[in-house]
Design an enzyme around this catalytic site. Sequence first.
Site, PDB file in Angstrom:
ATOM      1  N   ARG A 192     -27.690 136.604  58.207  1.00  0.00           N
ATOM      2  CA  ARG A 192     -28.547 135.585  58.826  1.00  0.00           C
ATOM      3  C   ARG A 192     -29.826 135.340  58.021  1.00  0.00           C
ATOM      4  O   ARG A 192     -30.515 134.351  58.257  1.00  0.00           O
ATOM      5  CB  ARG A 192     -28.866 135.925  60.287  1.00  0.00           C
ATOM      6  CG  ARG A 192     -29.728 137.129  60.487  1.00  0.00           C
ATOM      7  CD  ARG A 192     -29.921 137.439  61.965  1.00  0.00           C
ATOM      8  NE  ARG A 192     -30.813 136.496  62.625  1.00  0.00           N
ATOM      9  CZ  ARG A 192     -32.147 136.552  62.542  1.00  0.00           C
ATOM     10  NH1 ARG A 192     -32.727 137.479  61.825  1.00  0.00           N
ATOM     11  NH2 ARG A 192     -32.886 135.674  63.193  1.00  0.00           N
ATOM     12  N   PRO A 205     -24.253 158.249  60.658  1.00  0.00           N
ATOM     13  CA  PRO A 205     -25.495 158.592  61.368  1.00  0.00           C
ATOM     14  C   PRO A 205     -26.383 159.521  60.546  1.00  0.00           C
ATOM     15  O   PRO A 205     -27.558 159.663  60.848  1.00  0.00           O
ATOM     16  CB  PRO A 205     -24.994 159.273  62.648  1.00  0.00           C
ATOM     17  CG  PRO A 205     -23.590 159.671  62.377  1.00  0.00           C
ATOM     18  CD  PRO A 205     -23.051 158.727  61.356  1.00  0.00           C
ATOM     19  N   GLU A 226     -14.748 162.712  61.783  1.00  0.00           N
ATOM     20  CA  GLU A 226     -15.966 163.415  61.360  1.00  0.00           C
ATOM     21  C   GLU A 226     -16.561 162.822  60.077  1.00  0.00           C
ATOM     22  O   GLU A 226     -17.508 163.367  59.515  1.00  0.00           O
ATOM     23  CB  GLU A 226     -15.675 164.907  61.165  1.00  0.00           C
ATOM     24  CG  GLU A 226     -15.270 165.632  62.436  1.00  0.00           C
ATOM     25  CD  GLU A 226     -16.342 165.558  63.529  1.00  0.00           C
ATOM     26  OE1 GLU A 226     -17.508 165.824  63.232  1.00  0.00           O
ATOM     27  OE2 GLU A 226     -15.980 165.219  64.676  1.00  0.00           O
ATOM     28  N   ASP A 261     -39.332 136.329  62.800  1.00  0.00           N
ATOM     29  CA  ASP A 261     -38.652 137.403  63.521  1.00  0.00           C
ATOM     30  C   ASP A 261     -39.540 138.608  63.777  1.00  0.00           C
ATOM     31  O   ASP A 261     -40.464 138.873  63.015  1.00  0.00           O
ATOM     32  CB  ASP A 261     -37.497 137.964  62.662  1.00  0.00           C
ATOM     33  CG  ASP A 261     -36.245 137.140  62.771  1.00  0.00           C
ATOM     34  OD1 ASP A 261     -36.114 136.382  63.730  1.00  0.00           O
ATOM     35  OD2 ASP A 261     -35.402 137.274  61.866  1.00  0.00           O
TER      36      ASP A 261
HETATM   37  N1  ADE Z   1     -21.230 155.995  62.441  1.00  0.00           N
HETATM   38  C1  ADE Z   1     -21.387 156.709  63.567  1.00  0.00           C
HETATM   39  N2  ADE Z   1     -22.625 156.587  64.058  1.00  0.00           N
HETATM   40  C2  ADE Z   1     -23.308 155.761  63.203  1.00  0.00           C
HETATM   41  C3  ADE Z   1     -24.618 155.250  63.159  1.00  0.00           C
HETATM   42  N3  ADE Z   1     -25.538 155.565  64.082  1.00  0.00           N
HETATM   43  N4  ADE Z   1     -24.953 154.440  62.164  1.00  0.00           N
HETATM   44  C4  ADE Z   1     -24.055 154.122  61.210  1.00  0.00           C
HETATM   45  N5  ADE Z   1     -22.794 154.581  61.206  1.00  0.00           N
HETATM   46  C5  ADE Z   1     -22.411 155.387  62.184  1.00  0.00           C
END
Ligand code: ADE
Length: 248
Positions: A161, A89, A116, A176
């Site tokens: 794809r 993230p 983590e 798309d």
């Molecule tokens: N791992 C945990 N959350 C994530 C996300 N939003 N994007 C990619 N990998 C992740």
Amino acid sequence: MRIDVVTIFPDYFTPLALSLLGKASATGLIEVRVHDLRAFTHDRHNTVDDTPYGGGPGMVMGPQPWGEALDSIAATNKDVRPVLVVPTPSGAVFDQGAAQAWTTDPWLVFACGRYEGIDARVAQHYVAASDWAGVREVGIGDYVLAGGEAATLVMVEAVARLLPGVVGNESSVTDDSFAAGSMAQLVEGPVYTKPQEWRGLPVPEVLLSGHHGQIADWRAGQARLRTAQMRPDLAAESATGQQGGRQV
Ligand code: ADE
């Protein structure tokens, strides 16, 4: 395209055998190999994580099994340099532009972290490794998943794809939402099929007219309308001529 996935949950990737991607595997357009990270541990409990240096909550995945897993994957083909993709993230946002750009990579290796995350030295090492083509730390959106597996499924599907031959009708990919080539970043407008009327709701008249020009204009207008309603962030971007987020 070759795609390798390293994970502590290989079963997570059984959906890759289904539908569009299953067919792409069967016909050789993609080659997917899934690896169990625990196969690269050497202790009785197949440990992949440990407590974080500096303290704090949760566990961190250690570099040793990752190094061995990734080295063993790279060693299977010395003629092509793989790109290491680390879903996180905290990475740059993966979007349609990234999916399109990645279609030219011959080999992607996804490292699915849990807990983590993965010890930062793994990405640091492979950035500088001459037999690798780079490291991409990417997130699929501003929310936190339990691990990189679901994000990897999303990215593999978004990229695969777009590969020539994977989707039968090429224009269903070029039309798309977010597809490259149009001036603005737009989402697609509404679509309809038979019957012409359903529960008192008719299909918009213009779509029955057979007038290709008028239909194209109507669809473009609907796409602009829907983008303004649902994605004011994109509408604002196209008004100011801005182009998406950071390149990943
Ligand atoms: N791992 C945990 N959350 C994530 C996300 N939003 N994007 C990619 N990998 C992740």
